[in-house]
Design a protein around this motif. Structure first.
Motif, PDB file in Angstrom:
ATOM      1  N   GLY A  76      29.395  15.579  32.303  1.00  0.00           N
ATOM      2  CA  GLY A  76      28.106  14.657  31.926  1.00  0.00           C
ATOM      3  C   GLY A  76      27.042  14.394  33.002  1.00  0.00           C
ATOM      4  N   ILE A  77      27.676  14.369  34.315  1.00  0.00           N
ATOM      5  CA  ILE A  77      27.041  14.000  35.406  1.00  0.00           C
ATOM      6  C   ILE A  77      26.007  15.410  35.888  1.00  0.00           C
ATOM      7  CG2 ILE A  77      27.071  13.713  37.976  1.00  0.00           C
ATOM      8  CD1 ILE A  77      29.433  11.778  37.494  1.00  0.00           C
ATOM      9  N   ILE A  78      26.743  16.465  35.808  1.00  0.00           N
ATOM     10  CA  ILE A  78      26.149  17.679  36.101  1.00  0.00           C
ATOM     11  C   ILE A  78      25.003  17.965  35.192  1.00  0.00           C
ATOM     12  CG2 ILE A  78      26.433  20.271  36.673  1.00  0.00           C
ATOM     13  CD1 ILE A  78      27.422  18.421  38.777  1.00  0.00           C
ATOM     14  N   THR A  79      25.301  18.001  33.870  1.00  0.00           N
ATOM     15  CA  THR A  79      24.169  18.310  32.987  1.00  0.00           C
ATOM     16  C   THR A  79      23.123  17.107  32.834  1.00  0.00           C
ATOM     17  OG1 THR A  79      25.822  17.065  31.353  1.00  0.00           O
ATOM     18  CG2 THR A  79      25.993  19.485  31.222  1.00  0.00           C
ATOM     19  N   GLY A  80      23.396  15.983  33.382  1.00  0.00           N
ATOM     20  CA  GLY A  80      22.350  14.916  33.534  1.00  0.00           C
ATOM     21  C   GLY A  80      21.336  15.126  34.627  1.00  0.00           C
ATOM     22  N   HIS A  81      22.047  15.997  35.744  1.00  0.00           N
ATOM     23  CA  HIS A  81      21.269  16.231  36.619  1.00  0.00           C
ATOM     24  C   HIS A  81      20.517  17.742  36.357  1.00  0.00           C
ATOM     25  CE1 HIS A  81      23.447  13.326  38.878  1.00  0.00           C
ATOM     26  NE2 HIS A  81      22.491  13.406  39.913  1.00  0.00           N
ATOM     27  N   GLY A  82      20.556  18.201  35.319  1.00  0.00           N
ATOM     28  CA  GLY A  82      19.770  19.327  34.841  1.00  0.00           C
ATOM     29  C   GLY A  82      20.675  20.760  35.284  1.00  0.00           C
ATOM     30  N   GLY A  83      22.114  20.390  35.392  1.00  0.00           N
ATOM     31  CA  GLY A  83      22.914  21.701  36.148  1.00  0.00           C
ATOM     32  C   GLY A  83      23.723  22.147  34.967  1.00  0.00           C
ATOM     33  N   GLN A  84      24.709  23.234  35.750  1.00  0.00           N
ATOM     34  CA  GLN A  84      25.708  23.863  34.847  1.00  0.00           C
ATOM     35  C   GLN A  84      27.050  23.673  35.510  1.00  0.00           C
ATOM     36  OE1 GLN A  84      23.903  27.667  34.267  1.00  0.00           O
ATOM     37  NE2 GLN A  84      22.895  27.150  32.264  1.00  0.00           N
ATOM     38  N   ILE A  85      28.174  23.707  34.579  1.00  0.00           N
ATOM     39  CA  ILE A  85      29.277  23.887  35.334  1.00  0.00           C
ATOM     40  C   ILE A  85      30.168  24.540  34.405  1.00  0.00           C
ATOM     41  CG2 ILE A  85      29.873  21.680  34.138  1.00  0.00           C
ATOM     42  CD1 ILE A  85      32.024  21.347  36.497  1.00  0.00           C
ATOM     43  N   ARG A  86      30.885  25.499  35.158  1.00  0.00           N
ATOM     44  CA  ARG A  86      31.905  26.482  34.160  1.00  0.00           C
ATOM     45  C   ARG A  86      33.017  26.643  35.141  1.00  0.00           C
ATOM     46  NH1 ARG A  86      31.665  32.169  35.103  1.00  0.00           N
ATOM     47  NH2 ARG A  86      30.519  32.612  37.057  1.00  0.00           N
ATOM     48  N   LEU A 110      27.894  25.491  43.801  1.00  0.00           N
ATOM     49  CA  LEU A 110      29.155  24.977  44.677  1.00  0.00           C
ATOM     50  C   LEU A 110      30.376  25.379  44.033  1.00  0.00           C
ATOM     51  CD1 LEU A 110      30.419  22.851  46.680  1.00  0.00           C
ATOM     52  CD2 LEU A 110      30.225  21.083  44.927  1.00  0.00           C
ATOM     53  N   GLU A 111      31.369  25.844  44.509  1.00  0.00           N
ATOM     54  CA  GLU A 111      32.709  26.336  44.071  1.00  0.00           C
ATOM     55  C   GLU A 111      33.692  25.563  44.639  1.00  0.00           C
ATOM     56  OE1 GLU A 111      32.865  30.367  44.456  1.00  0.00           O
ATOM     57  OE2 GLU A 111      31.245  30.933  43.064  1.00  0.00           O
ATOM     58  N   ILE A 112      34.803  25.144  43.708  1.00  0.00           N
ATOM     59  CA  ILE A 112      36.046  24.556  44.033  1.00  0.00           C
ATOM     60  C   ILE A 112      37.250  25.154  43.579  1.00  0.00           C
ATOM     61  CG2 ILE A 112      37.308  22.381  44.323  1.00  0.00           C
ATOM     62  CD1 ILE A 112      34.781  20.978  44.192  1.00  0.00           C
ATOM     63  N   GLY A 113      37.918  25.850  44.247  1.00  0.00           N
ATOM     64  CA  GLY A 113      39.261  26.691  43.793  1.00  0.00           C
ATOM     65  C   GLY A 113      40.535  26.245  44.079  1.00  0.00           C
ATOM     66  N   ASP A 114      41.370  26.293  43.335  1.00  0.00           N
ATOM     67  CA  ASP A 114      42.792  25.860  43.393  1.00  0.00           C
ATOM     68  C   ASP A 114      43.544  26.958  43.427  1.00  0.00           C
ATOM     69  OD1 ASP A 114      43.856  26.379  40.860  1.00  0.00           O
ATOM     70  OD2 ASP A 114      42.552  24.494  40.433  1.00  0.00           O
ATOM     71  N   GLY A 115      45.150  26.886  43.904  1.00  0.00           N
ATOM     72  CA  GLY A 115      45.853  28.119  43.989  1.00  0.00           C
ATOM     73  C   GLY A 115      46.997  27.904  42.771  1.00  0.00           C
ATOM     74  N   GLU A 153      32.745  26.354  39.232  1.00  0.00           N
ATOM     75  CA  GLU A 153      31.401  26.591  39.651  1.00  0.00           C
ATOM     76  C   GLU A 153      30.382  25.714  39.356  1.00  0.00           C
ATOM     77  OE1 GLU A 153      29.535  30.866  40.126  1.00  0.00           O
ATOM     78  OE2 GLU A 153      28.704  29.775  38.483  1.00  0.00           O
ATOM     79  N   ILE A 154      29.702  24.935  39.909  1.00  0.00           N
ATOM     80  CA  ILE A 154      28.476  24.106  39.889  1.00  0.00           C
ATOM     81  C   ILE A 154      27.205  24.762  39.998  1.00  0.00           C
ATOM     82  CG2 ILE A 154      27.471  21.870  40.137  1.00  0.00           C
ATOM     83  CD1 ILE A 154      30.434  20.745  40.666  1.00  0.00           C
ATOM     84  N   LYS A 155      26.257  24.801  39.280  1.00  0.00           N
ATOM     85  CA  LYS A 155      24.888  25.244  39.599  1.00  0.00           C
ATOM     86  C   LYS A 155      23.910  24.076  39.601  1.00  0.00           C
ATOM     87  CE  LYS A 155      25.218  30.179  38.819  1.00  0.00           C
ATOM     88  NZ  LYS A 155      24.703  31.327  38.025  1.00  0.00           N
ATOM     89  N   LEU A 156      23.133  23.545  40.514  1.00  0.00           N
ATOM     90  CA  LEU A 156      22.376  22.609  40.566  1.00  0.00           C
ATOM     91  C   LEU A 156      20.863  23.136  40.937  1.00  0.00           C
ATOM     92  CD1 LEU A 156      24.549  19.687  42.091  1.00  0.00           C
ATOM     93  CD2 LEU A 156      23.573  19.753  39.891  1.00  0.00           C
ATOM     94  N   PRO A 157      19.886  22.762  40.036  1.00  0.00           N
ATOM     95  CA  PRO A 157      18.688  23.172  40.277  1.00  0.00           C
ATOM     96  C   PRO A 157      18.030  22.562  41.746  1.00  0.00           C
ATOM     97  CG  PRO A 157      18.300  21.825  38.373  1.00  0.00           C
ATOM     98  CD  PRO A 157      20.089  22.111  38.887  1.00  0.00           C
ATOM     99  N   LYS A 158      17.226  23.633  42.344  1.00  0.00           N
ATOM    100  CA  LYS A 158      16.570  23.061  43.722  1.00  0.00           C
ATOM    101  C   LYS A 158      15.519  21.988  43.473  1.00  0.00           C
ATOM    102  CE  LYS A 158      17.814  26.410  46.919  1.00  0.00           C
ATOM    103  NZ  LYS A 158      17.322  27.630  47.858  1.00  0.00           N
ATOM    104  N   LYS A 159      14.678  22.394  42.225  1.00  0.00           N
ATOM    105  CA  LYS A 159      13.501  21.537  41.725  1.00  0.00           C
ATOM    106  C   LYS A 159      13.833  20.923  40.651  1.00  0.00           C
ATOM    107  CE  LYS A 159      10.297  25.308  43.562  1.00  0.00           C
ATOM    108  NZ  LYS A 159       9.275  25.816  43.364  1.00  0.00           N
ATOM    109  N   GLN A 160      13.783  19.456  40.802  1.00  0.00           N
ATOM    110  CA  GLN A 160      14.119  18.556  39.645  1.00  0.00           C
ATOM    111  C   GLN A 160      12.885  17.606  39.403  1.00  0.00           C
ATOM    112  OE1 GLN A 160      18.020  17.142  39.107  1.00  0.00           O
ATOM    113  NE2 GLN A 160      18.828  18.383  40.714  1.00  0.00           N
TER     114      GLN A 160
END
Length: 363
Positions: free
Chosen positions: A334-344, A294-299, A356-363
């Motif tokens: 904290g929420i994203i890492t708590g779900h086993g994901g990554q944010i940068r 998931l990506e969220i971009g501003d201008g 950019e958020i990456k969340l694993p399909k299998k948890q």
């Protein structure tokens, strides 16, 4: 070279060159390796038989040094620069083609150039290793800071919850007994500020994972649409346009829906705050074999490089005093890492910032 003395002089030049290059590499400033590479160019020129006519170029993926502006045609020999066994560039030594041929290069010069190519590759390898070590060190330091901050904020959140509840309760009790409009307005201000403080406490509890997660498979698009409905007045006030691009209607991820809503709310609100009037906010989602992305971009103007590593730290904010608590992105992290994901975050192609958020399909 006709005499033994001439041959000996050339061997001395080559050995001196190799010694000097080794010294340059040992004393390299890895923050500015181009200085050392430039010194290597000058050393190589002095080692060749026809020194005054020697042209040297070093090219890698990151650097280009030496006689780059020479337009004359050259005859040249070249050595590949390998970094971790991958071709990353080359070193070339040449003479003007109008006066020299390939046969003018000595066999020893070929060997010297091969050795220098190996040394330059070793230099770039050490640079990469050092950068990796520094990145790991920064991550460990940041993790330590977050752990300590987590323990502190957990205590603060628990201590503040009770008095804030009491403030709100007694303010409502007093309001029910009062008839003076001015006094009621004053009580409303007390209630508003107490509610604001309670929201900060909620964010602290999210940050410290004090709020239990209830994970289930959630379709991502409806969550995004619900957040955008909540923020519709904000978008209209700023004359901003949300652009939602989904790779499919059925993109789902196993998350706590309330926490995922908070993630999206915080990131989109951040994008709204930093975007110029009449701009666009891009919300893009897709998936690969392992992750939902998931990506969220501003201008906006983008995140300055000097603070790029700090944006997820609690209580750090670039907003003016009173406009931000500095907890939004740390809660998201904290929420994203708590779900086993990554944010940068990264710079957007047309400017601004993309989270950019990456969340694993299998948890």
């Amino acid at each position: 070279m006709d005499t033994i003395e001439d041959k000996l002089k050339e061997r001395i030049k080559e050995l001196t060159c190799l010694y000097e290059i080794t010294s340059i590499i040992v004393n390299c400033d890895y923050d500015h390796p181009e200085i050392s590479l430039d010194a290597i160019v000058h050393c190589l020129k002095r080692a060749w038989l026809f020194e005054k006519d020697t042209r040297v170029v070093i090219r890698t993926k990151e650097y280009a040094l030496g006689d780059l502006l020479e337009e004359e045609e050259l005859v040249a020999i070249r050595s590949v620069i390998k970094v971790f066994n991958r071709d990353e560039g080359w070193i070339e030594v040449g003479y003007p083609a109008s006066r020299y041929s390939v046969t003018d290069f000595l066999e020893e010069e070929h060997k010297l150039l091969e050795n220098v190519g190996l040394e330059v590759g070793n230099l770039l390898e050490r640079k990469r290793i050092r950068e990796s070590e520094l990145a790991i060190k920064r991550q460990m330091e940041r993790a330590d800071r977050l752990n300590i901050m987590g323990e502190i904020t957990a205590g603060i959140a628990h201590e503040l919850n009770t008095p804030l509840t009491n403030i709100l309760g007694f303010a409502e009790l007093l309001e029910s007994r009062m008839t003076d409009h001015d006094e009621i307005d004053d009580l409303n201000k007390i209630k508003e500020n107490a509610i604001f403080c309670r929201e900060v406490v909620k964010k602290l509890m999210f940050f410290t994972c004090e709020v239990p997660q209830v994970r289930r498979n959630v379709l991502l698009k409806p969550v995004v649409e619900n957040v955008l409905k909540l923020l519709k007045p904000t978008f209209q006030n700023r004359r901003l346009t949300p652009v939602v691009v989904f790779g499919g209607e059925d993109i789902a991820v196993k998350v706590d829906e309330i926490q995922m809503t908070q993630v999206l709310f915080n990131l989109i609100m951040n994008a709204v705050y930093y975007s110029p009037v009449n701009g666009e906010i891009i919300i893009r989602a897709g998936e690969n074999r392992n992750n939902v992305v998931l990506e969220i971009g501003d201008g906006g103007k983008g995140i300055p490089g000097t603070v790029g590593d700090k944006v997820f730290e609690p209580f750090f904010t670039t907003k003016p005093t009173g406009e931000g608590t500095g907890l939004g992105l740390s809660v998201v992290h904290g929420i994203i890492t708590g779900h086993g994901g990554q944010i940068r975050h990264r710079a957007g192609k047309g400017g601004g910032t993309v989270f950019e958020i990456k969340l694993p399909k299998k948890q």
